[in-house]
Write a protein that holds these residues in place. Structure first.
Motif, PDB file in Angstrom:
ATOM      1  N   GLU A  24      -5.587  13.093  19.825  1.00  0.00           N
ATOM      2  CA  GLU A  24      -4.516  12.788  18.886  1.00  0.00           C
ATOM      3  C   GLU A  24      -4.618  11.357  18.373  1.00  0.00           C
ATOM      4  O   GLU A  24      -4.820  10.412  19.124  1.00  0.00           O
ATOM      5  CB  GLU A  24      -3.158  12.994  19.572  1.00  0.00           C
ATOM      6  N   ARG A  25      -4.494  11.220  17.060  1.00  0.00           N
ATOM      7  CA  ARG A  25      -4.471   9.906  16.421  1.00  0.00           C
ATOM      8  C   ARG A  25      -3.048   9.380  16.399  1.00  0.00           C
ATOM      9  O   ARG A  25      -2.090  10.133  16.607  1.00  0.00           O
ATOM     10  CB  ARG A  25      -4.952  10.021  14.972  1.00  0.00           C
ATOM     11  N   ASP A  26      -2.906   8.079  16.107  1.00  0.00           N
ATOM     12  CA  ASP A  26      -1.569   7.523  15.912  1.00  0.00           C
ATOM     13  C   ASP A  26      -0.962   8.076  14.625  1.00  0.00           C
ATOM     14  O   ASP A  26       0.216   8.426  14.569  1.00  0.00           O
ATOM     15  CB  ASP A  26      -1.630   5.988  15.829  1.00  0.00           C
ATOM     16  N   ASN A  27      -1.784   8.144  13.580  1.00  0.00           N
ATOM     17  CA  ASN A  27      -1.322   8.625  12.281  1.00  0.00           C
ATOM     18  C   ASN A  27      -2.521   9.117  11.493  1.00  0.00           C
ATOM     19  O   ASN A  27      -3.605   8.543  11.581  1.00  0.00           O
ATOM     20  CB  ASN A  27      -0.608   7.499  11.516  1.00  0.00           C
ATOM     21  N   PHE A  28      -2.331  10.172  10.733  1.00  0.00           N
ATOM     22  CA  PHE A  28      -3.429  10.743   9.946  1.00  0.00           C
ATOM     23  C   PHE A  28      -2.869  11.220   8.621  1.00  0.00           C
ATOM     24  O   PHE A  28      -1.946  12.031   8.589  1.00  0.00           O
ATOM     25  CB  PHE A  28      -4.077  11.891  10.713  1.00  0.00           C
ATOM     26  N   LYS A  29      -3.401  10.674   7.525  1.00  0.00           N
ATOM     27  CA  LYS A  29      -2.865  10.991   6.206  1.00  0.00           C
ATOM     28  C   LYS A  29      -3.967  11.407   5.246  1.00  0.00           C
ATOM     29  O   LYS A  29      -5.152  11.146   5.477  1.00  0.00           O
ATOM     30  CB  LYS A  29      -2.122   9.777   5.627  1.00  0.00           C
ATOM     31  N   VAL A  30      -3.553  12.069   4.176  1.00  0.00           N
ATOM     32  CA  VAL A  30      -4.466  12.421   3.094  1.00  0.00           C
ATOM     33  C   VAL A  30      -4.189  11.472   1.939  1.00  0.00           C
ATOM     34  O   VAL A  30      -3.042  11.325   1.506  1.00  0.00           O
ATOM     35  CB  VAL A  30      -4.261  13.875   2.629  1.00  0.00           C
ATOM     36  N   TRP A  31      -5.230  10.799   1.476  1.00  0.00           N
ATOM     37  CA  TRP A  31      -5.092   9.891   0.337  1.00  0.00           C
ATOM     38  C   TRP A  31      -5.735  10.556  -0.875  1.00  0.00           C
ATOM     39  O   TRP A  31      -6.924  10.813  -0.897  1.00  0.00           O
ATOM     40  CB  TRP A  31      -5.776   8.555   0.635  1.00  0.00           C
ATOM     41  N   ILE A  32      -4.910  10.873  -1.875  1.00  0.00           N
ATOM     42  CA  ILE A  32      -5.396  11.525  -3.087  1.00  0.00           C
ATOM     43  C   ILE A  32      -5.307  10.548  -4.244  1.00  0.00           C
ATOM     44  O   ILE A  32      -4.235  10.047  -4.574  1.00  0.00           O
ATOM     45  CB  ILE A  32      -4.578  12.796  -3.399  1.00  0.00           C
ATOM     46  N   ASN A  33      -6.459  10.262  -4.828  1.00  0.00           N
ATOM     47  CA  ASN A  33      -6.532   9.362  -5.976  1.00  0.00           C
ATOM     48  C   ASN A  33      -7.303  10.084  -7.081  1.00  0.00           C
ATOM     49  O   ASN A  33      -8.525  10.077  -7.098  1.00  0.00           O
ATOM     50  CB  ASN A  33      -7.221   8.058  -5.575  1.00  0.00           C
ATOM     51  N   GLY A  34      -6.550  10.722  -7.978  1.00  0.00           N
ATOM     52  CA  GLY A  34      -7.183  11.542  -9.007  1.00  0.00           C
ATOM     53  C   GLY A  34      -7.825  12.758  -8.372  1.00  0.00           C
ATOM     54  O   GLY A  34      -7.169  13.527  -7.671  1.00  0.00           O
ATOM     55  N   SER A  35      -9.130  12.926  -8.590  1.00  0.00           N
ATOM     56  CA  SER A  35      -9.842  14.072  -8.009  1.00  0.00           C
ATOM     57  C   SER A  35     -10.473  13.711  -6.665  1.00  0.00           C
ATOM     58  O   SER A  35     -11.101  14.555  -6.020  1.00  0.00           O
ATOM     59  CB  SER A  35     -10.932  14.550  -8.979  1.00  0.00           C
ATOM     60  N   HIS A  36     -10.301  12.468  -6.254  1.00  0.00           N
ATOM     61  CA  HIS A  36     -10.932  11.997  -5.014  1.00  0.00           C
ATOM     62  C   HIS A  36      -9.940  12.104  -3.854  1.00  0.00           C
ATOM     63  O   HIS A  36      -8.791  11.681  -3.966  1.00  0.00           O
ATOM     64  CB  HIS A  36     -11.386  10.546  -5.185  1.00  0.00           C
ATOM     65  N   LYS A  37     -10.386  12.675  -2.745  1.00  0.00           N
ATOM     66  CA  LYS A  37      -9.521  12.841  -1.565  1.00  0.00           C
ATOM     67  C   LYS A  37     -10.188  12.233  -0.342  1.00  0.00           C
ATOM     68  O   LYS A  37     -11.362  12.484  -0.073  1.00  0.00           O
ATOM     69  CB  LYS A  37      -9.212  14.318  -1.310  1.00  0.00           C
ATOM     70  N   ILE A  38      -9.438  11.428   0.399  1.00  0.00           N
ATOM     71  CA  ILE A  38      -9.930  10.816   1.635  1.00  0.00           C
ATOM     72  C   ILE A  38      -8.956  11.133   2.761  1.00  0.00           C
ATOM     73  O   ILE A  38      -7.738  11.047   2.575  1.00  0.00           O
ATOM     74  CB  ILE A  38     -10.070   9.288   1.489  1.00  0.00           C
ATOM     75  N   LEU A  39      -9.493  11.514   3.912  1.00  0.00           N
ATOM     76  CA  LEU A  39      -8.671  11.692   5.114  1.00  0.00           C
ATOM     77  C   LEU A  39      -8.606  10.333   5.807  1.00  0.00           C
ATOM     78  O   LEU A  39      -9.634   9.810   6.248  1.00  0.00           O
ATOM     79  CB  LEU A  39      -9.292  12.741   6.030  1.00  0.00           C
TER      80      LEU A  39
END
Length: 244
Positions: A24-39
């Motif tokens: 388990e991580r402390d926090n995990f988010k999805v970053w969406i910038n236009g068509s680009h996605k980063i976990l």
């Protein structure tokens, strides 16, 4: 900050045959910038951990593994982890795999860099770039490191309950949890500190009353006079009578 969305903090993997493991991580988010996605993984640290590069590799590797195991989703996303360090000492430990295991460089192995943000060392300009409540949190830790009194500001706190819980853990100050502020209420950080101080005074009055009452019952009249001028002795008696 507006482009971040919460996702599952737990990742699963198989080892030891078919046994399923979780981390388990402390926090995990999805970053969406236009068509680009980063976990985007976010790890909160109050202490320096020289093995942090190894831990982060484990977290990121598990996130990539989970993408492979997800048969319903063919798209693959980059995984990145940032470390938010709240300590008052500069992070002088390894910031990459090669720094932690120097032999890797000699064998021409691949490196893995650590993205550490030393929150208590941010500049005013950097803090002003935050649009969320985290700017208030960062300002508090900077002032704390500099041994300066934090008076807050007039910026409204949008997520009061979350900020109070965060500050109680990472500032190690339980007074934040003792405040009762409705979630729908908006409050300035300066007013928040006023409420903490007022709440502390009320608790102090109640504790003093309990202590004096017990001292009177045991005919320890000289002690009552002493606690007015001796703060350390006052605290000792509070603990003796299990008031704190």
């Amino acid at each position: 900050e507006e482009d971040l969305y919460q996702t599952n903090v737990r990742s699963q993997y198989k080892a030891d045959g078919q046994k399923l493991h979780e981390q388990e991580r402390d926090n995990f988010k999805v970053w969406i910038n236009g068509s680009h996605k980063i976990l985007l993984g976010i790890e909160n640290q109050t202490k320096i951990d020289r093995d942090m590069p190894l831990r982060v590799i484990g977290y990121d590797g598990a996130a990539y593994r989970e993408q492979i195991l997800n048969k319903k989703e063919s798209e693959r996303s980059q995984v990145m982890t940032v470390v938010l360090y709240f300590g008052e000492e500069p992070w002088k430990q390894p910031r990459s795999l090669k720094e932690r295991i120097p032999q890797i460089g000699k064998l021409q192995g691949n490196d893995y860099k650590l993205h550490v943000f030393e929150i208590a060392f941010l500049t005013e300009e950097q803090i002003s770039m935050f649009q969320s409540d985290f700017g208030i949190v960062a300002e508090f830790f900077v002032k704390q490191r500099k041994k300066e009194e934090y008076h807050g500001n007039q910026k409204p706190i949008r997520h009061v309950d979350a900020v109070l819980k965060f500050m109680s853990v990472f500032a190690k100050d339980e007074r934040f949890l003792k405040l009762r502020i409705p979630k729908e209420d908006q409050i300035m950080s300066s007013k928040l500190l006023d409420r903490i101080e007022e709440n502390g005074k009320e608790i102090g009055k109640e504790q003093t009353f309990q202590l004096v009452e017990m001292l009177v019952k045991e005919n320890r009249m000289e002690e009552i006079e002493r606690i007015r001028t001796d703060a350390k002795y006052y605290e000792t008696l509070l603990k003796e009578y299990h008031i704190i």
